[in-house]
Design an enzyme around this catalytic site. Sequence first.
Site, short mmCIF file in Angstrom:
data_model
loop_
_atom_site.label_atom_id
_atom_site.label_comp_id
_atom_site.label_asym_id
_atom_site.label_seq_id
_atom_site.Cartn_x
_atom_site.Cartn_y
_atom_site.Cartn_z
N ASP A 157 0.85 -1.17 0.00
CA ASP A 157 0.00 0.00 0.00
C ASP A 157 0.89 1.23 0.00
O ASP A 157 2.04 1.17 0.45
CB ASP A 157 -0.93 0.04 1.21
CG ASP A 157 -2.05 1.05 1.01
OD1 ASP A 157 -2.96 0.75 0.21
OD2 ASP A 157 -1.99 2.14 1.60
N GLN A 158 0.37 2.31 -0.52
CA GLN A 158 1.09 3.58 -0.51
C GLN A 158 0.16 4.68 -0.06
O GLN A 158 -0.98 4.76 -0.52
CB GLN A 158 1.64 3.90 -1.90
CG GLN A 158 2.50 5.16 -1.93
CD GLN A 158 3.04 5.46 -3.31
OE1 GLN A 158 2.26 5.68 -4.24
NE2 GLN A 158 4.35 5.45 -3.46
#
Length: 199
Positions: free
Chosen positions: A76-77
Amino acid sequence: MTEKIILASGSPFRKAMLINAGLDVEAVPADVDERALEAPLQDSGVSPEDVALVLAEAKATEVSERRPGALVLGCDQTLSLGDEVFHKPADMEGARRHLLALSGRTHQLNSAAVLVRDGKVLWRHVGIAGMTMRMLDPGFIGRHLALVGAKALASVGAYQIEGEGIQLFEKIEGDYFTIVGLPLLPLLAELRTLGAIDG
């Protein structure tokens, strides 16, 4: 010998990065409501870095339950500007607002990766990059968005530094792979440590 890695994502870009690095990868998108998980974390003051880790772990754990014995990678970012966390823009007006807000300021990209097997977290990491945008004229933003089109909606910051988006920046501090959404070098090091890839 290379163990198959299950990527808990439908991201063709992350999958391509892993394949280009020589990994045997199968993409299995996670069934996780990211915004529902994220809201209480933000409300309780959890850092954007930790939000990215929690979301990456949730994705990997969910897919791990469906793929017993498999080594699952969740990613995830998050993008943070001070205390504000940005999400992918829903439309071109949202992309314009993102770029106006980021113009002339430094934001942070937090790229998390988590490895899970049989529901057990084996490794977690978050890479951080500082991104300083130059001052952007609103007219330039409009022309830029007209040029890149829907690609602006594919990333949390409404830009891709691997393309025309690089022209938006004055300074970048951090690893390229972290910036594009996957802390690849630390991941490869851990896969070697686990014996999942040769090295």
